[in-house]
Design a protein around this motif. Structure first.
Motif, PDB file in Angstrom:
ATOM      1  N   ALA A 181       0.820  -1.218   0.000  1.00 48.62           N
ATOM      2  CA  ALA A 181       0.000   0.000   0.000  1.00 48.62           C
ATOM      3  C   ALA A 181       0.848   1.259   0.000  1.00 48.62           C
ATOM      4  CB  ALA A 181      -0.924   0.001   1.217  1.00 48.62           C
ATOM      5  N   ALA A 182       2.182   1.113   0.001  1.00 52.95           N
ATOM      6  CA  ALA A 182       3.058   2.287  -0.035  1.00 52.95           C
ATOM      7  C   ALA A 182       2.893   3.013  -1.363  1.00 52.95           C
ATOM      8  CB  ALA A 182       4.515   1.873   0.167  1.00 52.95           C
ATOM      9  N   ARG A 183       3.008   4.350  -1.327  1.00 48.55           N
ATOM     10  CA  ARG A 183       2.824   5.149  -2.532  1.00 48.55           C
ATOM     11  C   ARG A 183       3.986   6.130  -2.714  1.00 48.55           C
ATOM     12  NH1 ARG A 183       0.461   1.596  -3.652  1.00 48.55           N
ATOM     13  NH2 ARG A 183      -1.733   1.309  -4.225  1.00 48.55           N
ATOM     14  N   PRO A 184       5.196   5.592  -2.982  1.00 50.15           N
ATOM     15  CA  PRO A 184       6.319   6.497  -3.258  1.00 50.15           C
ATOM     16  C   PRO A 184       6.141   7.179  -4.612  1.00 50.15           C
ATOM     17  CG  PRO A 184       6.957   4.224  -3.658  1.00 50.15           C
ATOM     18  CD  PRO A 184       5.584   4.185  -3.053  1.00 50.15           C
ATOM     19  N   LYS A 185       6.873   8.256  -4.798  1.00 50.15           N
ATOM     20  CA  LYS A 185       6.798   9.001  -6.048  1.00 50.15           C
ATOM     21  C   LYS A 185       7.359   8.172  -7.194  1.00 50.15           C
ATOM     22  CE  LYS A 185       8.278  13.372  -8.154  1.00 50.15           C
ATOM     23  NZ  LYS A 185       9.033  14.626  -7.937  1.00 50.15           N
ATOM     24  N   VAL A 186       6.680   8.199  -8.326  1.00 51.22           N
ATOM     25  CA  VAL A 186       7.120   7.492  -9.524  1.00 51.22           C
ATOM     26  C   VAL A 186       7.105   8.482 -10.678  1.00 51.22           C
ATOM     27  CG1 VAL A 186       6.579   5.678 -11.177  1.00 51.22           C
ATOM     28  CG2 VAL A 186       6.286   5.257  -8.738  1.00 51.22           C
ATOM     29  N   ALA A 187       8.221   8.557 -11.426  1.00 45.63           N
ATOM     30  CA  ALA A 187       8.301   9.456 -12.579  1.00 45.63           C
ATOM     31  C   ALA A 187       9.315   8.904 -13.570  1.00 45.63           C
ATOM     32  CB  ALA A 187       8.682  10.872 -12.139  1.00 45.63           C
ATOM     33  N   ASP A 188       9.346   9.499 -14.771  1.00 47.63           N
ATOM     34  CA  ASP A 188      10.204   8.975 -15.832  1.00 47.63           C
ATOM     35  C   ASP A 188      11.551   9.689 -15.882  1.00 47.63           C
ATOM     36  OD1 ASP A 188       9.297  11.388 -16.643  1.00 47.63           O
ATOM     37  OD2 ASP A 188       8.649  10.768 -18.649  1.00 47.63           O
ATOM     38  N   TYR A 189      12.106  10.036 -14.709  1.00 45.26           N
ATOM     39  CA  TYR A 189      13.437  10.616 -14.662  1.00 45.26           C
ATOM     40  C   TYR A 189      14.163  10.040 -13.456  1.00 45.26           C
ATOM     41  CZ  TYR A 189      11.027  13.717 -11.363  1.00 45.26           C
ATOM     42  OH  TYR A 189      10.266  14.201 -10.332  1.00 45.26           O
ATOM     43  N   PRO A 190      15.513  10.044 -13.473  1.00 45.12           N
ATOM     44  CA  PRO A 190      16.276   9.410 -12.389  1.00 45.12           C
ATOM     45  C   PRO A 190      16.111  10.128 -11.059  1.00 45.12           C
ATOM     46  CG  PRO A 190      17.642   9.738 -14.343  1.00 45.12           C
ATOM     47  CD  PRO A 190      16.374  10.509 -14.561  1.00 45.12           C
ATOM     48  N   PHE A 191      16.358   9.385  -9.984  1.00 47.82           N
ATOM     49  CA  PHE A 191      16.375   9.895  -8.607  1.00 47.82           C
ATOM     50  C   PHE A 191      15.044  10.516  -8.198  1.00 47.82           C
ATOM     51  CE2 PHE A 191      20.919  10.198  -9.900  1.00 47.82           C
ATOM     52  CZ  PHE A 191      21.408   9.240  -9.031  1.00 47.82           C
ATOM     53  N   THR A 192      13.950   9.879  -8.607  1.00 53.33           N
ATOM     54  CA  THR A 192      12.651  10.329  -8.103  1.00 53.33           C
ATOM     55  C   THR A 192      12.485   9.951  -6.634  1.00 53.33           C
ATOM     56  OG1 THR A 192      11.679   8.289  -8.976  1.00 53.33           O
ATOM     57  CG2 THR A 192      11.494  10.258 -10.336  1.00 53.33           C
ATOM     58  N   THR A 193      13.172   8.894  -6.205  1.00 53.73           N
ATOM     59  CA  THR A 193      13.161   8.505  -4.791  1.00 53.73           C
ATOM     60  C   THR A 193      14.308   9.205  -4.085  1.00 53.73           C
ATOM     61  OG1 THR A 193      12.205   6.339  -5.292  1.00 53.73           O
ATOM     62  CG2 THR A 193      13.305   6.578  -3.172  1.00 53.73           C
ATOM     63  N   LEU A 194      13.972  10.046  -3.112  1.00 50.00           N
ATOM     64  CA  LEU A 194      14.989  10.830  -2.403  1.00 50.00           C
ATOM     65  C   LEU A 194      15.171  10.378  -0.966  1.00 50.00           C
ATOM     66  CD1 LEU A 194      14.103  14.391  -3.734  1.00 50.00           C
ATOM     67  CD2 LEU A 194      15.860  12.820  -4.570  1.00 50.00           C
ATOM     68  N   HIS A 195      14.322   9.500  -0.478  1.00 49.90           N
ATOM     69  CA  HIS A 195      14.453   8.975   0.874  1.00 49.90           C
ATOM     70  C   HIS A 195      13.848   7.578   0.906  1.00 49.90           C
ATOM     71  CE1 HIS A 195      10.154   9.649   1.534  1.00 49.90           C
ATOM     72  NE2 HIS A 195      10.325  10.842   0.998  1.00 49.90           N
ATOM     73  N   PRO A 196      14.207   6.750   1.887  1.00 44.69           N
ATOM     74  CA  PRO A 196      13.673   5.386   1.950  1.00 44.69           C
ATOM     75  C   PRO A 196      12.160   5.366   2.119  1.00 44.69           C
ATOM     76  CG  PRO A 196      15.594   5.627   3.362  1.00 44.69           C
ATOM     77  CD  PRO A 196      15.214   7.007   2.927  1.00 44.69           C
ATOM     78  N   ASN A 197      11.548   4.377   1.514  1.00 46.39           N
ATOM     79  CA  ASN A 197      10.113   4.132   1.670  1.00 46.39           C
ATOM     80  C   ASN A 197       9.904   2.706   2.163  1.00 46.39           C
ATOM     81  OD1 ASN A 197       8.848   6.631   0.423  1.00 46.39           O
ATOM     82  ND2 ASN A 197      10.164   5.959  -1.249  1.00 46.39           N
ATOM     83  N   LEU A 198       8.983   2.541   3.093  1.00 44.22           N
ATOM     84  CA  LEU A 198       8.660   1.225   3.626  1.00 44.22           C
ATOM     85  C   LEU A 198       7.252   0.837   3.203  1.00 44.22           C
ATOM     86  CD1 LEU A 198      10.020   1.311   7.293  1.00 44.22           C
ATOM     87  CD2 LEU A 198      11.097   0.326   5.281  1.00 44.22           C
ATOM     88  N   GLY A 199       7.076  -0.443   2.889  1.00 40.39           N
ATOM     89  CA  GLY A 199       5.755  -0.957   2.569  1.00 40.39           C
ATOM     90  C   GLY A 199       5.565  -2.317   3.203  1.00 40.39           C
ATOM     91  N   VAL A 200       4.343  -2.603   3.637  1.00 37.00           N
ATOM     92  CA  VAL A 200       4.014  -3.907   4.204  1.00 37.00           C
ATOM     93  C   VAL A 200       3.346  -4.737   3.112  1.00 37.00           C
ATOM     94  CG1 VAL A 200       2.697  -5.153   5.948  1.00 37.00           C
ATOM     95  CG2 VAL A 200       3.762  -2.969   6.519  1.00 37.00           C
ATOM     96  N   VAL A 201       3.944  -5.869   2.798  1.00 40.58           N
ATOM     97  CA  VAL A 201       3.403  -6.771   1.783  1.00 40.58           C
ATOM     98  C   VAL A 201       2.630  -7.870   2.501  1.00 40.58           C
ATOM     99  CG1 VAL A 201       3.947  -8.316  -0.122  1.00 40.58           C
ATOM    100  CG2 VAL A 201       5.360  -6.289   0.290  1.00 40.58           C
ATOM    101  N   ARG A 202       1.327  -7.909   2.285  1.00 41.70           N
ATOM    102  CA  ARG A 202       0.474  -8.902   2.940  1.00 41.70           C
ATOM    103  C   ARG A 202       0.212 -10.028   1.957  1.00 41.70           C
ATOM    104  NH1 ARG A 202      -1.525  -9.032   7.573  1.00 41.70           N
ATOM    105  NH2 ARG A 202      -0.994  -6.842   7.945  1.00 41.70           N
ATOM    106  N   VAL A 203       0.766 -11.216   2.267  1.00 45.94           N
ATOM    107  CA  VAL A 203       0.618 -12.362   1.376  1.00 45.94           C
ATOM    108  C   VAL A 203      -0.728 -13.033   1.576  1.00 45.94           C
ATOM    109  CG1 VAL A 203       1.618 -14.589   0.730  1.00 45.94           C
ATOM    110  CG2 VAL A 203       3.110 -12.668   1.292  1.00 45.94           C
ATOM    111  N   ASP A 204      -1.121 -13.209   2.848  1.00 44.27           N
ATOM    112  CA  ASP A 204      -2.481 -13.650   3.142  1.00 44.27           C
ATOM    113  C   ASP A 204      -2.898 -13.017   4.461  1.00 44.27           C
ATOM    114  OD1 ASP A 204      -1.493 -15.235   5.267  1.00 44.27           O
ATOM    115  OD2 ASP A 204      -1.290 -16.990   3.986  1.00 44.27           O
ATOM    116  N   GLU A 205      -3.968 -13.489   5.047  1.00 46.71           N
ATOM    117  CA  GLU A 205      -4.532 -12.821   6.222  1.00 46.71           C
ATOM    118  C   GLU A 205      -3.559 -12.769   7.391  1.00 46.71           C
ATOM    119  OE1 GLU A 205      -8.474 -13.124   9.142  1.00 46.71           O
ATOM    120  OE2 GLU A 205      -8.248 -14.464   7.410  1.00 46.71           O
ATOM    121  N   ASN A 206      -2.740 -13.797   7.560  1.00 46.26           N
ATOM    122  CA  ASN A 206      -1.872 -13.884   8.735  1.00 46.26           C
ATOM    123  C   ASN A 206      -0.388 -13.823   8.408  1.00 46.26           C
ATOM    124  OD1 ASN A 206      -4.022 -14.205  10.614  1.00 46.26           O
ATOM    125  ND2 ASN A 206      -4.232 -16.340   9.972  1.00 46.26           N
ATOM    126  N   LYS A 207      -0.033 -13.508   7.183  1.00 46.70           N
ATOM    127  CA  LYS A 207       1.376 -13.488   6.808  1.00 46.70           C
ATOM    128  C   LYS A 207       1.698 -12.210   6.037  1.00 46.70           C
ATOM    129  CE  LYS A 207       2.530 -18.411   6.732  1.00 46.70           C
ATOM    130  NZ  LYS A 207       3.167 -19.492   5.957  1.00 46.70           N
TER     131      LYS A 207
END
Length: 348
Positions: A181-207
């Protein structure tokens, strides 16, 4: 809120209160003797890891943290009041070092973990302690001790299970958007990410697991080129690194194998332990290639990286991303409890 992962602060623990040299002065009690109390203890400074704090931004603006001094002792055998301790709340994953020596004072990797970073001074002794059969009227007392003063370097290393590695525009931010559900910036030029972004990947209900995206690296990052070298520390706590390779670069003359090897070399220059971490390769942007081109690139990459699992994905369309997340979850489930001690998201 701006992501801040470094800060320098000064901590000054409180001085202990002085002891008292006092004598009883009461009617009908001649030669009452010494009754000087002890000084109170100076306030100490503690650091506590708090999962509700995300960055070190507070310590960019509040650089000096000073505890109060202990109160001096008084007559009638009254001890001085000890000063209250100060507690600094920092994000989980904060490393605390002495700036002058570089010595590590604490590595706070668990919620509510608490460590003393500056000891308050002890209170002085009143003259009551120096009374003896040969010294009936002692006038000796001791001063309170000075509290510790330190200049500290705070470094935040985010706690994530998986780290994303790749050149700028390899599709790392698009990948983390696709699987979490993370929504970091996305664009068609280099270095659009300027700081770390964290996202939680939910594989199923308990994992689920936590994934970290850092700014893209370029050749020479270990020597300070580009932005990503500032954030490589955030990969040091991860259990697995996913190395994204852009299969359809704008410059068709780029040799993908040489480019990937150059990035791996940067890891080794920065930290041998980081270089030794397990790495998987994700061949991204396969939606821009036909089947023949995909197979040709897969064959070349597999030939040079035979010991690494290789996946073909399109972070934009989501093709192949689910297979990667399930494979990652299965891998993390095989880790022993000792290897999992730094993970932030429980898996059941």
């Amino acid at each position: 809120m701006k992501f801040i992962d470094e800060a320098t602060i000064q901590v000054l623990a409180g001085k202990g209160g002085d002891g008292s040299a006092s004598f009883r002065r009461e009617k009908y009690i001649p030669k009452g003797g010494p009754d000087g109390g002890d000084g109170g203890r100076g306030g100490s400074i503690w650091a506590r890891a708090d999962r509700n704090v995300n960055t070190l931004i507070d310590y960019r603006y509040a650089r000096i943290h000073r505890a109060k001094n202990g109160e001096p002792g008084r007559g009638s055998d009254c001890n001085g009041k000890s000063a209250e301790d100060i507690e600094l709340r920092v994000p989980v994953g904060t490393l605390i070092k002495e700036k002058e020596t570089g010595a590590t004072l604490a590595d706070l990797t668990h919620h509510d973990e608490r460590v003393l970073i500056a000891q308050g001074g002890k209170g002085g002794l009143g003259n009551l302690h120096f009374k003896s059969s040969t010294n009936r009227t002692p006038r000796q007392f001791t001063r309170g001790e000075e509290g510790e003063e330190k200049e500290l370097q705070l470094e935040l290393k985010v706690l994530a299970d998986i780290g994303l590695l790749g050149y700028p525009n390899a599709g790392k931010s698009t990948f983390i958007r696709s699987v979490s559900a993370a929504r970091p910036k996305v664009a068609d030029y280099p270095f659009t990410t300027l700081h770390p972004n964290l996202g939680v990947v939910r594989v199923d209900e308990n994992k689920s697991f936590v994934i970290a995206d850092i700014p893209g690296l370029i050749e020479g990052a270990a020597e300070g080129a580009g932005l990503g070298h500032q954030f490589l520390r955030h990969l040091t706590r991860t259990r697995l690194i996913l190395h994204l390779i852009d299969c359809a670069p704008l410059d068709e003359s780029i040799n993908l194998v040489e480019q990937a090897e150059a990035l791996i070399t940067e890891l080794k220059k920065y930290d041998e332990e980081l270089f030794q971490k397990p790495r998987w390769i994700l061949l991204n942007k396969i939606d821009l290639l036909d089947n023949d081109a995909q197979q040709a690139i897969q064959h070349i990459i597999k030939e040079h990286f035979q010991d690494m699992p290789i996946f073909s994905i399109s972070a934009l369309t989501g093709d192949g991303t689910k297979a990667v997340t399930y494979a990652v979850m299965n891998y993390l489930d095989t880790l022993t409890p000792r290897e999992e001690e730094h993970l932030t998201t429980p898996r059941r």
